[in-house]
Design an enzyme around this catalytic site. Structure first.
Site, PDB file in Angstrom:
ATOM      1  N   ASP A 230     -12.385   5.799  18.309  1.00  0.00           N
ATOM      2  CA  ASP A 230     -11.728   4.497  18.104  1.00  0.00           C
ATOM      3  C   ASP A 230     -12.777   3.691  17.759  1.00  0.00           C
ATOM      4  O   ASP A 230     -14.217   3.742  17.734  1.00  0.00           O
ATOM      5  CB  ASP A 230     -11.493   4.776  19.603  1.00  0.00           C
ATOM      6  CG  ASP A 230     -10.208   3.600  19.405  1.00  0.00           C
ATOM      7  OD1 ASP A 230      -9.338   4.769  20.676  1.00  0.00           O
ATOM      8  OD2 ASP A 230      -9.859   2.318  19.196  1.00  0.00           O
TER       9      ASP A 230
ATOM     10  N   THR B 227       3.355   2.885  26.073  1.00  0.00           N
ATOM     11  CA  THR B 227       2.130   2.634  25.588  1.00  0.00           C
ATOM     12  C   THR B 227       1.637   0.794  24.918  1.00  0.00           C
ATOM     13  O   THR B 227       3.043   0.715  24.667  1.00  0.00           O
ATOM     14  CB  THR B 227       0.891   2.985  24.422  1.00  0.00           C
ATOM     15  OG1 THR B 227       1.859   2.996  23.023  1.00  0.00           O
ATOM     16  CG2 THR B 227       1.498   5.363  24.603  1.00  0.00           C
TER      17      THR B 227
ATOM     18  N   TYR C 282       5.633   0.685   8.573  1.00  0.00           N
ATOM     19  CA  TYR C 282       5.107   2.207   9.180  1.00  0.00           C
ATOM     20  C   TYR C 282       6.061   3.261   8.539  1.00  0.00           C
ATOM     21  O   TYR C 282       5.101   4.121   8.797  1.00  0.00           O
ATOM     22  CB  TYR C 282       5.443   1.866  10.447  1.00  0.00           C
ATOM     23  CG  TYR C 282       5.078   2.052  11.663  1.00  0.00           C
ATOM     24  CD1 TYR C 282       4.291   2.867  12.099  1.00  0.00           C
ATOM     25  CD2 TYR C 282       6.089   3.111  12.235  1.00  0.00           C
ATOM     26  CE1 TYR C 282       3.939   3.497  13.590  1.00  0.00           C
ATOM     27  CE2 TYR C 282       5.700   4.069  13.344  1.00  0.00           C
ATOM     28  CZ  TYR C 282       4.806   3.988  13.391  1.00  0.00           C
ATOM     29  OH  TYR C 282       4.373   4.950  14.848  1.00  0.00           O
TER      30      TYR C 282
ATOM     31  N   LYS D 255       4.266   7.463   7.448  1.00  0.00           N
ATOM     32  CA  LYS D 255       4.450   7.965   8.815  1.00  0.00           C
ATOM     33  C   LYS D 255       4.847   8.994   8.080  1.00  0.00           C
ATOM     34  O   LYS D 255       4.561  10.721   8.467  1.00  0.00           O
ATOM     35  CB  LYS D 255       5.247   7.527  10.238  1.00  0.00           C
ATOM     36  CG  LYS D 255       4.641   6.661  10.949  1.00  0.00           C
ATOM     37  CD  LYS D 255       3.256   7.394  11.557  1.00  0.00           C
ATOM     38  CE  LYS D 255       2.639   6.802  12.579  1.00  0.00           C
ATOM     39  NZ  LYS D 255       1.590   7.566  13.143  1.00  0.00           N
TER      40      LYS D 255
ATOM     41  N   ASN E   6      -5.001  10.723  15.452  1.00  0.00           N
ATOM     42  CA  ASN E   6      -3.686  10.514  15.693  1.00  0.00           C
ATOM     43  C   ASN E   6      -3.545   8.258  16.384  1.00  0.00           C
ATOM     44  O   ASN E   6      -3.117   7.578  16.295  1.00  0.00           O
ATOM     45  CB  ASN E   6      -3.982  11.004  17.435  1.00  0.00           C
ATOM     46  CG  ASN E   6      -2.549   9.590  18.924  1.00  0.00           C
ATOM     47  OD1 ASN E   6      -1.721   9.747  18.307  1.00  0.00           O
ATOM     48  ND2 ASN E   6      -4.139   9.053  19.006  1.00  0.00           N
TER      49      ASN E   6
HETATM   50  N1  LIG Z   1       4.141   4.721  21.791  1.00  0.00           N
HETATM   51  C1  LIG Z   1       5.133   5.299  21.055  1.00  0.00           C
HETATM   52  O1  LIG Z   1       6.326   4.632  21.492  1.00  0.00           O
HETATM   53  C2  LIG Z   1       5.181   6.045  19.276  1.00  0.00           C
HETATM   54  C3  LIG Z   1       5.936   6.592  18.777  1.00  0.00           C
HETATM   55  C4  LIG Z   1       5.473   7.271  17.535  1.00  0.00           C
HETATM   56  C5  LIG Z   1       4.380   7.073  16.950  1.00  0.00           C
HETATM   57  N2  LIG Z   1       3.439   6.542  17.794  1.00  0.00           N
HETATM   58  C6  LIG Z   1       1.978   6.917  17.075  1.00  0.00           C
HETATM   59  O2  LIG Z   1       1.442   7.110  18.108  1.00  0.00           O
HETATM   60  C7  LIG Z   1       0.085   6.892  17.899  1.00  0.00           C
HETATM   61  C8  LIG Z   1      -0.856   6.491  19.262  1.00  0.00           C
HETATM   62  O3  LIG Z   1       0.151   5.363  19.245  1.00  0.00           O
HETATM   63  P1  LIG Z   1       0.210   4.516  20.600  1.00  0.00           P
HETATM   64  O4  LIG Z   1       1.227   4.344  21.192  1.00  0.00           O
HETATM   65  O5  LIG Z   1      -0.977   5.827  21.942  1.00  0.00           O
HETATM   66  O6  LIG Z   1      -0.564   3.242  20.635  1.00  0.00           O
HETATM   67  P2  LIG Z   1      -2.217   2.633  21.611  1.00  0.00           P
HETATM   68  O7  LIG Z   1      -2.143   1.258  20.512  1.00  0.00           O
HETATM   69  O8  LIG Z   1      -2.090   3.120  23.172  1.00  0.00           O
HETATM   70  O9  LIG Z   1      -3.307   3.665  21.072  1.00  0.00           O
HETATM   71  C9  LIG Z   1      -3.296   3.532  19.591  1.00  0.00           C
HETATM   72  C10 LIG Z   1      -5.631   3.462  19.676  1.00  0.00           C
HETATM   73  O10 LIG Z   1      -5.640   3.956  18.286  1.00  0.00           O
HETATM   74  C11 LIG Z   1      -6.764   2.642  17.956  1.00  0.00           C
HETATM   75  N3  LIG Z   1      -6.752   2.710  16.477  1.00  0.00           N
HETATM   76  C12 LIG Z   1      -6.244   1.729  15.471  1.00  0.00           C
HETATM   77  N4  LIG Z   1      -6.253   1.104  15.392  1.00  0.00           N
HETATM   78  C13 LIG Z   1      -7.924   2.419  14.481  1.00  0.00           C
HETATM   79  C14 LIG Z   1      -8.324   2.242  13.676  1.00  0.00           C
HETATM   80  N5  LIG Z   1      -8.049   2.012  12.315  1.00  0.00           N
HETATM   81  N6  LIG Z   1      -9.685   3.137  13.681  1.00  0.00           N
HETATM   82  C15 LIG Z   1     -10.094   3.614  14.865  1.00  0.00           C
HETATM   83  N7  LIG Z   1      -8.668   3.535  16.046  1.00  0.00           N
HETATM   84  C16 LIG Z   1      -7.776   2.478  15.744  1.00  0.00           C
HETATM   85  C17 LIG Z   1      -6.720   1.966  18.925  1.00  0.00           C
HETATM   86  O11 LIG Z   1      -8.442   0.984  18.870  1.00  0.00           O
HETATM   87  C18 LIG Z   1      -6.020   2.700  20.298  1.00  0.00           C
HETATM   88  O12 LIG Z   1      -7.196   2.647  20.894  1.00  0.00           O
HETATM   89  C19 LIG Z   1      -0.105   6.515  16.350  1.00  0.00           C
HETATM   90  O13 LIG Z   1      -0.240   7.287  15.148  1.00  0.00           O
HETATM   91  C20 LIG Z   1       0.979   5.636  16.543  1.00  0.00           C
HETATM   92  O14 LIG Z   1       1.998   5.653  15.444  1.00  0.00           O
HETATM   93  C21 LIG Z   1       3.282   5.937  18.970  1.00  0.00           C
END
Ligand SMILES: NC(=O)c1ccc[n+]([C@@H]2O[C@H](COP(=O)([O-])OP(=O)(O)OC[C@H]3O[C@@H](n4cnc5c(N)ncnc54)[C@H](O)[C@@H]3O)[C@@H](O)[C@H]2O)c1
Length: 251
Positions: free
Chosen positions: A37, A190, A155, A159, A90
């Site tokens: 991360d 999250t 976005y 995706k 992720n």
């Molecule tokens: N939470 C939702 O509702 C949701 C829905 C659909 C998709 N997603 C996808 O799930 C994945 C995880 O999201 P989440 O909800 O757990 O978010 P989150 O913000 O809780 O966690 C994301 C993590 O990714 C890290 N990160 C961001 N950019 C980075 C980079 N350039 N390099 C390395 N690390 C990086 C952040 O520091 C963080 O720890 C993402 O790809 C997001 O698009 C989330």
């Protein structure tokens, strides 16, 4: 539970949310885990949690939009644990909530660089490390990867790209014993979901949840369970697939 006993796994975005829940679950299942991360303190805390629970983990600082970081991440996994079997690509960022004409080119590039090119960089180096013995890769897409996401077009484009990348690579690497799949979370509790809800049009998150079958947001652990299964030998006949974990939002 020992579905991943003896395996070595990388989780990007492992410091928070879905990545953190998955890193912890992988470790509980017996894997040695690289928590990768850009958020160092939070990722180190996840490593400490895993170690306190008796598991093995390593922090690797990575910005997935930088290829050299992704190469170093895979090198670190192999240097410390001897091999790489599993990768959960992720890390992602939500992006601006705005009409397409107002998304802005710099913002467009940043979203694509992290959410799509980031997965590409990771896969290139992971595939090279896995080719000799096989493995499993899961990439995080989104419900915005299978349908339009109004006011989030950059976005959604990123995706949709993750799904195309996943399917294409899966067709290339099945012969090497590497299964590549994607997950599409819906609204999962999250920091990212909070950020999006705050920026969205009033009531839009509520409307989204009301339109889902289960009518509630998911827990990060509920997405992690799917990733664990996809990475385990229990999913041995699953490749190039794209699994919804969205409470029925897209049904
Ligand atoms: N939470 C939702 O509702 C949701 C829905 C659909 C998709 N997603 C996808 O799930 C994945 C995880 O999201 P989440 O909800 O757990 O978010 P989150 O913000 O809780 O966690 C994301 C993590 O990714 C890290 N990160 C961001 N950019 C980075 C980079 N350039 N390099 C390395 N690390 C990086 C952040 O520091 C963080 O720890 C993402 O790809 C997001 O698009 C989330």
């Amino acid at each position: 539970m020992s579905d991943l006993q003896g395996k070595v796994a990388i989780v990007t975005g492992g410091a928070a949310g879905i990545g953190r829940a998955t890193a912890r679950l992988f470790a509980q299942a017996g894997a040695r885990v690289v928590v990768a991360d850009r958020a160092e303190a939070a990722a180190q805390a996840v490593v400490a949690e895993i170690e306190q629970a008796g598991g093995e983990a390593l922090f690797q600082r990575v910005d997935v939009s930088r290829e050299e970081d992704c190469a170093a991440m895979v090198e670190a996994a192999v240097a410390r644990f001897g091999r790489l079997d599993i990768a959960f690509n992720n890390a992602g960022i939500p992006g601006r909530v705005a009409r397409t004409e107002d998304q802005g080119l710099a913002h467009w590039h940043r979203i694509i660089d992290v959410n799509l090119t980031g997965v590409f960089h990771c896969m290139v180096h992971e595939l090279r490390a896995m080719k000799a013995h096989g493995g499993a890769i899961v990439n995080t897409a989104s419900v915005a990867g299978v349908r339009g996401a109004p006011y989030s077009s950059a976005y959604a484009a990123s995706k949709h790209g993750v799904i195309g990348l996943t399917r294409s690579a899966a067709r290339e690497y099945g012969r090497y014993g590497i299964r590549i799949n994607a997950i599409c979370p819906g609204v999962v509790k999250t920091a990212m979901a909070d950020e999006l809800a705050a920026a969205s049009l009033p009531g839009s998150s509520d409307a989204l949840l009301a339109a889902s079958i289960l009518r509630r947001p998911g827990e990060p652990e509920e997405a992690a369970e799917l990733v664990l299964w996809l990475c385990s030998d229990k999913a041995s006949f699953v490749a190039g697939a794209n699994y919804m974990v969205d409470g029925g939002l897209t049904a």
